[in-house]
Design a protein around this motif. Structure first.
Motif, mmCIF file in Angstrom:
data_model
loop_
_atom_site.group_PDB
_atom_site.id
_atom_site.type_symbol
_atom_site.label_atom_id
_atom_site.label_comp_id
_atom_site.label_asym_id
_atom_site.label_seq_id
_atom_site.Cartn_x
_atom_site.Cartn_y
_atom_site.Cartn_z
ATOM 1 N N ILE A 134 10.931 -0.247 3.811
ATOM 2 C CA ILE A 134 10.620 -0.408 2.397
ATOM 3 C C ILE A 134 11.940 -0.376 1.633
ATOM 4 O O ILE A 134 12.699 0.578 1.763
ATOM 5 N N ILE A 135 12.197 -1.401 0.876
ATOM 6 C CA ILE A 135 13.435 -1.499 0.090
ATOM 7 C C ILE A 135 14.651 -1.202 0.982
ATOM 8 O O ILE A 135 15.508 -0.392 0.665
ATOM 9 N N TYR A 136 14.688 -1.840 2.139
ATOM 10 C CA TYR A 136 15.780 -1.752 3.111
ATOM 11 C C TYR A 136 15.975 -0.361 3.708
ATOM 12 O O TYR A 136 17.018 -0.066 4.258
ATOM 13 N N LYS A 137 14.967 0.492 3.596
ATOM 14 C CA LYS A 137 15.047 1.835 4.178
ATOM 15 C C LYS A 137 13.855 2.044 5.080
ATOM 16 O O LYS A 137 12.742 1.644 4.783
ATOM 17 N N ARG A 138 14.112 2.694 6.210
ATOM 18 C CA ARG A 138 13.082 2.968 7.197
ATOM 19 C C ARG A 138 12.300 4.211 6.793
ATOM 20 O O ARG A 138 12.882 5.256 6.491
ATOM 21 N N LEU A 139 10.974 4.103 6.781
ATOM 22 C CA LEU A 139 10.093 5.246 6.487
ATOM 23 C C LEU A 139 9.200 5.511 7.688
ATOM 24 O O LEU A 139 8.831 4.584 8.408
ATOM 25 N N GLY A 140 8.836 6.763 7.856
ATOM 26 C CA GLY A 140 7.863 7.136 8.869
ATOM 27 C C GLY A 140 6.540 7.440 8.199
ATOM 28 O O GLY A 140 6.499 8.119 7.168
ATOM 29 N N VAL A 141 5.463 6.929 8.770
ATOM 30 C CA VAL A 141 4.117 7.173 8.218
ATOM 31 C C VAL A 141 3.318 7.914 9.293
ATOM 32 O O VAL A 141 3.147 7.412 10.394
ATOM 33 N N VAL A 142 2.885 9.120 8.938
ATOM 34 C CA VAL A 142 2.021 9.908 9.810
ATOM 35 C C VAL A 142 0.636 9.851 9.186
ATOM 36 O O VAL A 142 0.423 10.313 8.068
ATOM 37 N N GLU A 143 -0.288 9.233 9.901
ATOM 38 C CA GLU A 143 -1.649 9.072 9.403
ATOM 39 C C GLU A 143 -2.555 10.066 10.099
ATOM 40 O O GLU A 143 -2.705 10.052 11.321
ATOM 41 N N ILE A 144 -3.116 10.974 9.323
ATOM 42 C CA ILE A 144 -3.986 12.031 9.856
ATOM 43 C C ILE A 144 -5.431 11.615 9.630
ATOM 44 O O ILE A 144 -5.819 11.292 8.530
ATOM 45 N N GLU A 162 0.827 -1.206 0.000
ATOM 46 C CA GLU A 162 0.000 0.000 0.000
ATOM 47 C C GLU A 162 0.863 1.259 0.000
ATOM 48 O O GLU A 162 0.557 2.229 -0.697
ATOM 49 N N ILE A 163 1.948 1.234 0.758
ATOM 50 C CA ILE A 163 2.857 2.381 0.804
ATOM 51 C C ILE A 163 3.543 2.563 -0.546
ATOM 52 O O ILE A 163 3.637 3.690 -1.057
ATOM 53 N N LEU A 164 4.002 1.478 -1.143
ATOM 54 C CA LEU A 164 4.633 1.574 -2.465
ATOM 55 C C LEU A 164 3.652 2.118 -3.505
ATOM 56 O O LEU A 164 4.042 2.899 -4.387
ATOM 57 N N LYS A 165 2.394 1.746 -3.401
ATOM 58 C CA LYS A 165 1.378 2.252 -4.334
ATOM 59 C C LYS A 165 1.175 3.748 -4.137
ATOM 60 O O LYS A 165 1.061 4.497 -5.116
ATOM 61 N N LEU A 166 1.125 4.203 -2.878
ATOM 62 C CA LEU A 166 0.996 5.639 -2.609
ATOM 63 C C LEU A 166 2.161 6.411 -3.209
ATOM 64 O O LEU A 166 1.975 7.461 -3.835
ATOM 65 N N ILE A 167 3.376 5.882 -3.030
ATOM 66 C CA ILE A 167 4.558 6.547 -3.558
ATOM 67 C C ILE A 167 4.521 6.568 -5.080
ATOM 68 O O ILE A 167 4.810 7.602 -5.713
ATOM 69 N N ALA A 168 4.150 5.458 -5.690
ATOM 70 C CA ALA A 168 4.093 5.370 -7.155
ATOM 71 C C ALA A 168 3.068 6.347 -7.739
ATOM 72 O O ALA A 168 3.290 6.903 -8.823
#
Length: 99
Positions: free
Chosen positions: A89-99, A6-12
């Protein structure tokens, strides 16, 4: 909580009124403005560790959750309480802030 696909889709799909990308080095006031805009517009996701172009750089700071919560309690009025979580994601840490 979003999963990796889902995160990869948002980024794409890129940024829009519900999705914003920010480096974790962004200024507190800029992050506050984005969170307020999303809060005023039915919510959304602020992805930390992603460039505006969609390139995933990952997080460099270790205090992102505390920082986001402090921005919400110290700068934003009326108070908003987002969800914050991190994922890899792809060996990198991401932060997700959900409002």
């Amino acid at each position: 909580m979003l999963n990796e696909q889902e995160i990869l889709k948002l980024i794409a799909n890129g940024e829009n009124s519900y999705v914003e990308f920010k480096e974790d080095s962004a200024e507190n006031l800029k992050l506050a403005k984005e969170m307020v805009a999303m809060s005023n517009h039915k919510g959304g996701y602020l992805l930390l560790g992603v460039e505006d172009s969609g390139i995933i750089n990952g997080l460099s700071r270790k205090d992102n959750e505390e920082r986001i919560m402090n921005i919400c309690s110290d700068i934003i009025r009326p108070l908003i309480t987002p969800s914050y979580y991190e994922c890899t994601i792809i060996y990198k840490r991401l932060g997700v802030v959900e409002i």
